[in-house]
Design a protein around this motif. Sequence first.
Motif, mmCIF file in Angstrom:
data_model
loop_
_atom_site.group_PDB
_atom_site.id
_atom_site.type_symbol
_atom_site.label_atom_id
_atom_site.label_comp_id
_atom_site.label_asym_id
_atom_site.label_seq_id
_atom_site.Cartn_x
_atom_site.Cartn_y
_atom_site.Cartn_z
ATOM 1 N N TYR A 26 0.835 -1.212 0.000
ATOM 2 C CA TYR A 26 0.000 0.000 0.000
ATOM 3 C C TYR A 26 0.869 1.262 0.000
ATOM 4 C CZ TYR A 26 -3.528 3.345 1.575
ATOM 5 O OH TYR A 26 -4.355 4.425 1.685
ATOM 6 N N ILE A 29 2.397 1.756 -3.365
ATOM 7 C CA ILE A 29 1.427 2.301 -4.332
ATOM 8 C C ILE A 29 1.316 3.825 -4.172
ATOM 9 C CG2 ILE A 29 -1.034 2.379 -4.896
ATOM 10 C CD1 ILE A 29 -1.113 -0.635 -4.218
ATOM 11 N N LEU A 30 1.200 4.273 -2.931
ATOM 12 C CA LEU A 30 1.088 5.722 -2.699
ATOM 13 C C LEU A 30 2.363 6.442 -3.110
ATOM 14 C CD1 LEU A 30 -0.807 5.994 0.710
ATOM 15 C CD2 LEU A 30 -1.704 5.895 -1.605
ATOM 16 N N ASN A 63 -3.402 6.385 -7.161
ATOM 17 C CA ASN A 63 -4.151 6.853 -5.987
ATOM 18 C C ASN A 63 -5.150 7.922 -6.421
ATOM 19 O OD1 ASN A 63 -5.081 7.590 -3.503
ATOM 20 N ND2 ASN A 63 -3.217 8.705 -2.884
#
Lengths: 466, 72
Positions: A26, A29-30, A63
């Motif tokens: 996560y 991804i950000l 995002n």
Amino acid sequence: MNCYQCGNRLSGEDFCTSCGADVGVYKKILAMSNYYYNDGLARANVRDLSGAVLSLKQSLRYNKRNTEARNLLGLVYFEMGEAVLALSEWIISKNLQPSRNIADEYISALHSSPTKLDNIDQTLKKYNQALQYCYQDSKDLAIIQLKKVLSINRNLISGYQLLGLLYICTGDYDNAKRTLFKALSIDAGNTTVLGYIKEVNDLIREQEEKTGKKVSTLPMETISYQNGNEVIIQPVFQKEKVGFSSIINIVIGLVVGVAICWFLIMPARMAGVTQTNDEKFKEVSEQLAAEQAASQETAKLLEDKQNQMDDLQRKYDDITGASGRKTELDYLMTAASAYVTDPTDSITIMENMDHITEGYLNEAATESFRTLYDKLKEDVGTLAADEYIENAKAAVKANDYDTAIEEYTKAWLLDKTNSDVLMNLAHCYRQSGDTGKADELYQQVIDTFPDTQNAMDAADYITEER
Amino acid sequence: MINFEDELKKFHPSMEIEGVEAAVNSHDMTDMTDIFMAMMREKADAAMQARVEGQAQAQAQMNQIMYNTLPS
């Protein structure tokens, strides 16, 4: 950064310290989303707008809640003339983050000027219409429509691209280059535009090789370089040659400027000045006319006064004798003086008294004047009449009937009881040839002295004549 | 060499004001985090399923053992 599962703030670990969820992926991804956002920002700063769009879209794919990336994407769309796309991005951004979002200001700015928004919408509709013309193979109409669109929405990159493509297909390479350069000035890294420019250059080169003439007047060489995995193609802008032609252009510009001043500005200014002068002239003329009228009036008044003064002076002179002209009083005084000197000088006395008219005696003479006049006339009248008669007789003897008539007339005026005088006067007229006057006097003798010898004789004369 | 027809296919009608609402509504909002969370959910579900199935299997084995130990 918060945990996607429990919302707790994440630490530097790859798991959530609150719920223990695995947040390693996560976080990556950000991080990727932020990386693409930074890349998009960097591209937008160097006006590589299409590159920025790609990066920002990529960032949002990682995002969707990256509000800054979405807002920036909206700004870039807006700069590319795609106001509606920009608006939709800002609306989504506002929905995802209702508070403390700069998209609010962008939306408010667009809504605060509905005219501008309407204009943009109209240009987009016209662009779509131009695209329809292209599909229908009406290139000329499409070009006209796109020109209108780009005159209003000057940043519509897709419009420049389509117009450039149309110019290339119609063989108008110069206009194609100009249009594509404009697009490049807005979006420096637009690969479509750069590709079109390269194509135009190739076509020009081919044409120049075939004809052996220079086809285009614009510099169209491009340079390309590698930036990471991308090949950047940019046109080379050549500096204009400064020399004799520049001086000629300046001179022509000066001549045109002077001509414009002479033929457009000067007549207007001259007309203005002339109008002002005309108004002043009119005003001065009116003043002058008024002053002339006043002057004439004054002169007339002065003349009247002068005449009055002259009349008064003349009267004064007449009264005082300063004019040299003798008055009735003078004549009377002269006659009286002559009477005192020599009472027998009746002729001199009567000559002076003859100047005193009956009118003066009746109207202007004073009582004492009239008394003296009557006295003199009474004392000298008989003598004078005799004197005149003698003179008349002498004149008759000398056949001078005019003098005789004059003398008899004077005698008759002094003594109207003497019918002989009147009879002789009539004879003198008769002898002088004036029978009409003579008959009149003969008749007067008959009327005045009816029972006298003269009356009878006068009747004979009249009868004889008739 | 540019083929006008092919190039023209790259151009699409620009979105007009009237289309904003539809564009916003139909915007595909799925991102990597959504996919990741979906994967995580599936993984968690699978783990739960495996645990439930394991427990049932263990219970069955226990029952079998108990059954075998019973005096005939």
